[in-house]
Design an enzyme around this catalytic site. Sequence first.
Site, PDB file in Angstrom:
ATOM      1  N   GLY A 229       9.657   6.363   5.242  1.00  0.00           N
ATOM      2  CA  GLY A 229      11.021   6.500   5.681  1.00  0.00           C
ATOM      3  C   GLY A 229      11.094   5.353   7.008  1.00  0.00           C
ATOM      4  O   GLY A 229      12.203   4.879   7.140  1.00  0.00           O
ATOM      5  N   PHE A 230       9.988   5.061   7.402  1.00  0.00           N
ATOM      6  CA  PHE A 230      10.007   4.221   8.639  1.00  0.00           C
ATOM      7  C   PHE A 230       9.328   2.643   8.451  1.00  0.00           C
ATOM      8  O   PHE A 230       9.846   1.715   8.728  1.00  0.00           O
ATOM      9  CB  PHE A 230       9.470   4.660   9.727  1.00  0.00           C
ATOM     10  CG  PHE A 230      10.097   5.906  10.469  1.00  0.00           C
ATOM     11  CD1 PHE A 230      10.854   5.787  11.631  1.00  0.00           C
ATOM     12  CD2 PHE A 230      10.280   7.033   9.483  1.00  0.00           C
ATOM     13  CE1 PHE A 230      11.471   6.835  12.212  1.00  0.00           C
ATOM     14  CE2 PHE A 230      11.187   8.107  10.138  1.00  0.00           C
ATOM     15  CZ  PHE A 230      11.763   7.949  11.319  1.00  0.00           C
TER      16      PHE A 230
ATOM     17  N   LEU B 119       0.912  -1.143  -0.051  1.00  0.00           N
ATOM     18  CA  LEU B 119       0.103   0.068  -0.208  1.00  0.00           C
ATOM     19  C   LEU B 119       0.894   1.261   0.061  1.00  0.00           C
ATOM     20  O   LEU B 119       0.535   2.159  -0.546  1.00  0.00           O
ATOM     21  CB  LEU B 119      -0.861   0.097   1.185  1.00  0.00           C
ATOM     22  CG  LEU B 119      -1.843  -0.957   1.109  1.00  0.00           C
ATOM     23  CD1 LEU B 119      -2.768  -1.048   2.730  1.00  0.00           C
ATOM     24  CD2 LEU B 119      -3.261  -0.487   0.351  1.00  0.00           C
ATOM     25  N   GLY B 120       1.904   1.076   0.654  1.00  0.00           N
ATOM     26  CA  GLY B 120       2.709   2.519   0.702  1.00  0.00           C
ATOM     27  C   GLY B 120       4.223   2.139   1.427  1.00  0.00           C
ATOM     28  O   GLY B 120       4.164   1.029   2.163  1.00  0.00           O
TER      29      GLY B 120
ATOM     30  N   ASP C  91       3.795  16.249  11.525  1.00  0.00           N
ATOM     31  CA  ASP C  91       4.274  15.988  10.042  1.00  0.00           C
ATOM     32  C   ASP C  91       3.086  15.950   9.275  1.00  0.00           C
ATOM     33  O   ASP C  91       2.882  15.210   8.421  1.00  0.00           O
ATOM     34  CB  ASP C  91       4.884  14.591   9.936  1.00  0.00           C
ATOM     35  CG  ASP C  91       5.681  14.532   8.835  1.00  0.00           C
ATOM     36  OD1 ASP C  91       6.057  15.567   8.240  1.00  0.00           O
ATOM     37  OD2 ASP C  91       6.258  13.443   8.501  1.00  0.00           O
TER      38      ASP C  91
ATOM     39  N   LYS D 110       1.192  -2.492   8.974  1.00  0.00           N
ATOM     40  CA  LYS D 110       2.592  -1.620   8.853  1.00  0.00           C
ATOM     41  C   LYS D 110       3.699  -2.545   9.579  1.00  0.00           C
ATOM     42  O   LYS D 110       3.603  -2.819  10.752  1.00  0.00           O
ATOM     43  CB  LYS D 110       2.141  -0.383   9.562  1.00  0.00           C
ATOM     44  CG  LYS D 110       3.437   0.818   9.582  1.00  0.00           C
ATOM     45  CD  LYS D 110       3.086   2.001   9.877  1.00  0.00           C
ATOM     46  CE  LYS D 110       4.121   2.861   9.794  1.00  0.00           C
ATOM     47  NZ  LYS D 110       4.044   4.425  10.085  1.00  0.00           N
TER      48      LYS D 110
ATOM     49  N   GLN E  14       6.859   0.016   5.838  1.00  0.00           N
ATOM     50  CA  GLN E  14       6.155  -0.419   4.975  1.00  0.00           C
ATOM     51  C   GLN E  14       4.956  -0.821   5.089  1.00  0.00           C
ATOM     52  O   GLN E  14       4.598  -1.723   6.234  1.00  0.00           O
ATOM     53  CB  GLN E  14       7.086  -1.647   4.364  1.00  0.00           C
ATOM     54  CG  GLN E  14       8.498  -1.426   4.071  1.00  0.00           C
ATOM     55  CD  GLN E  14       9.146  -2.699   3.851  1.00  0.00           C
ATOM     56  OE1 GLN E  14       9.043  -3.257   2.788  1.00  0.00           O
ATOM     57  NE2 GLN E  14       9.930  -3.268   4.856  1.00  0.00           N
ATOM     58  N   VAL E  15       3.957  -0.582   4.499  1.00  0.00           N
ATOM     59  CA  VAL E  15       2.570  -0.942   4.670  1.00  0.00           C
ATOM     60  C   VAL E  15       2.046  -1.928   3.398  1.00  0.00           C
ATOM     61  O   VAL E  15       1.985  -1.660   2.358  1.00  0.00           O
ATOM     62  CB  VAL E  15       1.769   0.396   4.910  1.00  0.00           C
ATOM     63  CG1 VAL E  15       0.247  -0.099   5.231  1.00  0.00           C
ATOM     64  CG2 VAL E  15       2.352   1.173   5.979  1.00  0.00           C
TER      65      VAL E  15
HETATM   66  N1  LIG Z   1      -3.777   2.221   7.076  1.00  0.00           N
HETATM   67  C1  LIG Z   1      -3.520   2.479   5.857  1.00  0.00           C
HETATM   68  N2  LIG Z   1      -4.255   2.114   4.905  1.00  0.00           N
HETATM   69  C2  LIG Z   1      -3.745   2.296   3.590  1.00  0.00           C
HETATM   70  N3  LIG Z   1      -2.536   2.495   3.085  1.00  0.00           N
HETATM   71  C3  LIG Z   1      -1.895   3.164   4.248  1.00  0.00           C
HETATM   72  C4  LIG Z   1      -2.147   3.066   5.632  1.00  0.00           C
HETATM   73  N4  LIG Z   1      -1.227   3.416   6.589  1.00  0.00           N
HETATM   74  C5  LIG Z   1      -0.324   4.046   5.546  1.00  0.00           C
HETATM   75  N5  LIG Z   1      -0.620   3.644   4.420  1.00  0.00           N
HETATM   76  C6  LIG Z   1       0.228   3.934   3.095  1.00  0.00           C
HETATM   77  O1  LIG Z   1       1.474   3.855   3.408  1.00  0.00           O
HETATM   78  C7  LIG Z   1       2.123   4.938   3.426  1.00  0.00           C
HETATM   79  C8  LIG Z   1       3.521   4.912   4.548  1.00  0.00           C
HETATM   80  O2  LIG Z   1       2.859   5.057   5.828  1.00  0.00           O
HETATM   81  P1  LIG Z   1       3.337   5.819   7.179  1.00  0.00           P
HETATM   82  O3  LIG Z   1       3.125   7.135   6.357  1.00  0.00           O
HETATM   83  O4  LIG Z   1       2.580   5.483   8.261  1.00  0.00           O
HETATM   84  O5  LIG Z   1       4.573   5.348   7.066  1.00  0.00           O
HETATM   85  P2  LIG Z   1       5.871   5.870   7.477  1.00  0.00           P
HETATM   86  O6  LIG Z   1       7.457   5.325   7.188  1.00  0.00           O
HETATM   87  O7  LIG Z   1       5.836   6.343   8.995  1.00  0.00           O
HETATM   88  O8  LIG Z   1       6.168   7.187   6.594  1.00  0.00           O
HETATM   89  P3  LIG Z   1       7.061   8.478   6.805  1.00  0.00           P
HETATM   90  O9  LIG Z   1       8.238   8.322   5.742  1.00  0.00           O
HETATM   91  O10 LIG Z   1       6.098   9.603   6.340  1.00  0.00           O
HETATM   92  O11 LIG Z   1       7.524   8.604   8.054  1.00  0.00           O
HETATM   93  C9  LIG Z   1       1.362   6.014   3.364  1.00  0.00           C
HETATM   94  O12 LIG Z   1       1.913   7.162   2.863  1.00  0.00           O
HETATM   95  C10 LIG Z   1       0.141   5.310   2.941  1.00  0.00           C
HETATM   96  O13 LIG Z   1       0.386   5.606   1.461  1.00  0.00           O
END
Ligand SMILES: Nc1ncnc2c1ncn2[C@@H]1O[C@H](COP(=O)(O)OP(=O)(O)OP(=O)(O)O)[C@@H](O)[C@H]1O
Length: 783
Positions: free
Chosen positions: A227-228, A223-224, A346, A254, A230-231
């Site tokens: 930086g921290f 899904l995405g 953020d 996540k 993977q979802v």
């Molecule tokens: N509950 C969810 N349902 C669908 N997609 C999600 C969900 N949570 C996160 N994502 C996707 O995953 C991506 C990364 O999630 P998230 O921002 O929580 O990760 P992060 O590693 O903390 O990101 P960052 O680099 O901004 O810190 C999001 O931009 C979104 O596209």
Amino acid sequence: MPELRSGARQPRSPLTPGNLPSPAVDHPPPVAPVEAFVDLVPNTRRAPPRRRGAAAGVGVAAGREELPPTRTRVRTRATVAKEAAVGATRVASKGKVTGRVVKQTRAAKPPLQPRAPVARQRAGLGRPKQTLSPSPSPERQSSQDPFNPEEVEDVQEETPLVDQDSRDLAEAETADKKEEMEEESAGRSADKIPGAEEEGSTAPLPERVQVGGSPIYKIERKLGKGGFGQVYVGRRLSGGSERTGPQASEVALKFEHRSSKGCNYGPPYEWQVYNTLGGSHGVPRVHYKGRQGDYYVMVMDMLGPSLWDVWNSSGQAMSTEMVACIAVEALSILEKMHSRGYVHGDVKPENFLLGQSGTVDEKKLFLVDLGLATRWRDGTTGQHVDYDQRPDVFRGTVRYASVHAHLGRTGSRRDDLESLAYTLVFLLRGRLPWQGYQGDNKGFLVCKKKMATSPEMLCCFCPLPFKQFLEIVVNMKFDEEPNYAKLILLFEGILGPNPAVRPINTDGAQKSCSAQVGQKRGRLTVEEEEDDQPKKKIRLGMPATQWITVYNARRPMKQRYHYNVADSRLTQHVEKGNEDGLYISSVASCTNLWALIMDAGTGFTAQVYELSHVFLHKEWIMEQWEKNYYISAIAGANNGSSLVVMSKGTSYTQQSYKVSDSFPFKWINKKWREGFYVTSMATAGSRWGVVMSRNAGFTDQVVELDFLYPSEGIHRRWDSGYRITATAATWDQAAFVLSVPRRKPVDETQETLRTSAFPSSHVKEKWSKNLYIAAVSYGRTVS
Ligand SMILES: Nc1ncnc2c1ncn2[C@@H]1O[C@H](COP(=O)(O)OP(=O)(O)OP(=O)(O)O)[C@@H](O)[C@H]1O
């Protein structure tokens, strides 16, 4: 009585070749306890802004891809929980740092600064006053024409006394040792952590997930990735036919690898924040969490595309109505989050997600990624967290961060709102004026551009509410409570009356808005009336270059000033002053001419000084260190030359200095830990020179750095018992060092003055009130 002339030296013939320092000369370490520290930092590269579309992160025309900007996080891992609990980015008392620091930038993490408790009430003592720049009189302006300078001097001929404050300082404790701090720094790239998939990591994601009593999920599409984490989509293997909730057939999983720096000390900090905020208005629900193999896994409601995805897939454009709806709903989400004591930290298009398409939530807005959330309100006392500034700490995403976040100020509610304003303008206009900067000082350049971009300029093609919103939020005080209802109403004006046909669901906002308007009608009316007055608070105002003079209350003493002094005239003033029992207490430079403050209250017993072509002349300084002189004042001119004054009779036991192209906060922070305090500061052009000394007579010290006169920060520090002890300014920035003296002066009154011309008439007024110049500089302020 000090022998006044014994230490006075003629300056070396000013600016002769013999005076030039030889490069790379290694001196043996000076006689203990003097420490020689000269660190010339190479020029920071300033890459010119790339052309539109030339850089990653630059908005481009439809058809080309835009990468969302990466963010820099400084996350205190073990402490972040603590920080979140107390809501502060710095937690220290009596020189002890209570945790470990993890910085996720390539640069090494500077240590936390030991900090004495700041809750010092100065009841009954003279509260510092601050005087705003008076407009200089026309005749004074003309006499101060920098191209036709007229040398001026004046003297305060009060009864000369040996200054008690200085003597007190000289008699202060000889040891100024700080406890060693327990501190650990670990780097985490500002960019993305290696994903198991792309990097071919040795730690592949599990095929199936079952954590914390959850059902078993099979991992499906991604899904995405941030930086921290993977979802991924997790498909429930048995049972569960719901679209959302713990029984959902599809969930978002996540993953954060346990070796990721954010997990060095246990589960991700974000988990704790979800414990408090998960499921509240606009925050997805977390159903299960736990560790499986090498990964920490969070099972949450699956959501739909992010606002960045929507903007990007619809031709990098968004309608005004859509953005106004986002504004309304985002404000209500932030209001709810803030009401629970957290700021998000953020806010950006990538972190706003819509609900899954085809579900009842598809028009609903959610805010994800709570990894940078901090408390603005103490969970136990309910008090607003303390103000602080650590200019080397940046948390967030450069493109959307508030100016205060860039400057390292403790996050508070105003910062989420400023980031929301940039998010909205980005979605509406497709671009922000500070996109495209690259290089090491990108953060500095972006922040400078944000400061220089007025709400009118930023929102010139946006409907009025966007400008009004930005104007309100950039002028908010650190602990000001946002008037969410009023902000929501700004955008409601753009939207039609029927919420049912809106592209984004605004139910939450409707509820909170009508509730607030109902409850606070009286207050709203009052504020509306107040708002009829023209707003004086403008973040940037007109950039100005001014004299900044700082005055301290002292016993009556003789003080003298000279300004517009050419190199060749310096000696005679100093000699005359010495003859009259005065030593140089402060120096500054304006348009390559010197300003000199001499007085009878320094406590010095001998003094030498040197004019040099360079900023600062290492060999001469080291020579004087060996003779037990310590730097007591420095000034630098735009042409790079410097005036260094060194004295005997200070309380210092060791000294160190640094010259740097950017404000050297990291170095200052490091030296703080070693028991040094900033005792002099100057600039030459855009370079900073900072002198730090051991046994400086301070128990604590902080820095205020800004692109303008940091009025709010100085007032907050004053209220906490700090007084300005050094100031310097470049064309861009002004820095103030504020300290808590070991021995409290009888009268703590301090005033600052900013004037276009040297404030000669004001100085005399101050003298008449027993206020004497304690620090002087010339550089960036705002008028
Ligand atoms: N509950 C969810 N349902 C669908 N997609 C999600 C969900 N949570 C996160 N994502 C996707 O995953 C991506 C990364 O999630 P998230 O921002 O929580 O990760 P992060 O590693 O903390 O990101 P960052 O680099 O901004 O810190 C999001 O931009 C979104 O596209």
